[in-house]
Write an enzyme that holds these catalytic residues in place. Structure first.
Site, mmCIF file in Angstrom:
data_model
loop_
_atom_site.group_PDB
_atom_site.id
_atom_site.type_symbol
_atom_site.label_atom_id
_atom_site.label_comp_id
_atom_site.label_asym_id
_atom_site.label_seq_id
_atom_site.Cartn_x
_atom_site.Cartn_y
_atom_site.Cartn_z
ATOM 1 N N GLY A 59 40.184 42.600 46.306
ATOM 2 C CA GLY A 59 40.615 43.824 45.619
ATOM 3 C C GLY A 59 41.741 43.561 44.646
ATOM 4 C CG ASP A 60 44.476 46.752 44.167
ATOM 5 O OD1 ASP A 60 43.793 46.736 45.209
ATOM 6 O OD2 ASP A 60 45.547 47.372 44.060
ATOM 7 C CB THR A 88 48.256 51.253 48.116
ATOM 8 O OG1 THR A 88 47.443 51.287 49.291
ATOM 9 C CG2 THR A 88 48.911 52.600 47.928
ATOM 10 N N GLY A 89 45.185 51.588 47.481
ATOM 11 C CA GLY A 89 43.982 52.408 47.315
ATOM 12 C C GLY A 89 42.797 51.546 46.950
ATOM 13 C CB THR A 126 47.549 47.963 51.072
ATOM 14 O OG1 THR A 126 46.246 47.615 51.503
ATOM 15 C CG2 THR A 126 47.994 46.984 49.990
ATOM 16 N N GLY A 149 40.852 49.165 45.299
ATOM 17 C CA GLY A 149 41.249 48.110 44.378
ATOM 18 C C GLY A 149 40.399 47.997 43.135
#
Ligand code: SD4
Length: 325
Positions: free
Chosen positions: A217-218, A238-239, A187, A241
């Protein structure tokens, strides 16, 4: 007295005549220095994305504004079919549909986002169109897709053969806990500073692989996946979310920097904020990347393996991030 007055005044007047041009000159010079003050542009992106970050850096060196540079930079990864977490070639949801999320934010605090968009590759550019062309900040799903087509975007099949094969393999076991890290990542969140010293950013993703249909997601949520305040700095995430959204991670980092934390301290505190909600070592990854107005960079992640790419003065390099575990 009269004569003395005259002399005093004329002396002041004469001295004034002598001094004034110099003062004007100094002021002019001072203003000229302020007016011409050039910032050294830079671009910084989550993960190891040399091409995307280099494109943004070159754009900035050639005078592009920070928002355009970020959108053009991330467009490389959106079109990169080998990146299975962004744009075309992204991993699909459980039903096999690739749905993309993206947002942008500029130095004026304006922003745009698109959520769960199908068939459109360049969603960061689309988010910028939402910001510029519509009275809204967010367009989701079919509305965003229709808006893209009205704007002249050509609909495409985003599911690559590779991503389809991986999804078909996943269907056999249906492991719902997909890890996000160096082996399954990319991402791209990018922050750019242009030669006028203005900060902007973009964030674009296909989201969590094999997510529930409709899950967002985020990454396209302003304040979570991306936040920029031109008087302070910017941050991207990133990761996983869901964990970023719960702590409004990017906004938190910018606010911590506003209170005096360095970008590094702010990223570390934002990671600790997440960890404070969990007992022991969590089984998910979240990583943050931030910059302040001076161009100091901070990054931190829960698990090791996160890195970022930094461009300045024609040097583009990948840097490993610190992590808790
Ligand atoms: C999401 N944060 O949708 C994104 C996923 C991600 O590298 O960062 N992948 O939750």
């Amino acid at each position: 007295m009269k004569r003395r007055n005259f002399l005093d005044q004329s002396t002041i007047g004469f001295a004034g005549l002598l001094i004034s041009p110099n003062i004007l000159c100094l002021n002019k010079k001072k203003n000229a220095v302020i007016d011409n003050k050039k910032f050294e542009p830079f671009a910084v992106s989550t993960w190891n994305v040399p091409m995307a970050n280099n494109i943004a850096g070159n754009q900035l060196d050639n005078g592009a504004n920070a928002l355009d540079a970020a959108v053009k930079g991330v467009a490389y990864e959106e079109a990169n079919i080998l990146n299975t977490t962004v744009g075309k070639g992204g991993s699909p949801d459980r039903d096999g549909n690739v749905t993309l999320d993206a947002c942008v934010m500029n130095h004026e605090g304006n922003c745009g986002a698109v959520l769960a968009v199908q068939n459109i590759t360049h969603v960061a550019a689309l988010a910028k169109e939402v910001m510029i062309q519509t009275p809204h900040v967010i367009l989701a799903g079919e509305g965003a897709r229709k808006f893209a087509i009205n704007q002249g975007y050509i609909p495409e099949n985003l599911l690559s053969d590779e991503s389809k094969k991986a999804w078909e393999k996943w269907l056999k076991n249906k492991d719902f806990k997909v890890k996000i890290n160096v082996e399954n990542h990319d991402t791209i969140g990018m922050l750019c500073c242009d030669s006028a010293g203005n900060l902007s950013g973009a964030c674009t993703t296909s989201g969590l692989a094999y997510k529930m249909p409709g899950r967002v997601g985020d990454s396209p949520i302003i304040g979570s996946g991306l936040f920029v305040d031109n008087s302070v700095g910017g941050a991207v995430a990133t990761g996983l979310g869901e964990e970023v959204i719960k702590t409004v991670g990017s906004f938190l980092i910018v606010e911590l920097m506003r209170q005096g934390r360095s970008p590094q301290e702010a990223c570390e505190e934002a990671i600790q904020r997440i960890l404070g909600k969990h007992k022991g070592k969590p089984d998910f990854q979240v990583a943050y990347l931030a910059t302040n107005k001076k161009g100091d960079i901070g990054s931190y992640s829960i698990a090791s393996g996160f890195s970022y790419t930094h461009y300045k003065n024609k040097i583009n390099k990948n840097i490993n991030s610190g992590s808790v575990y």
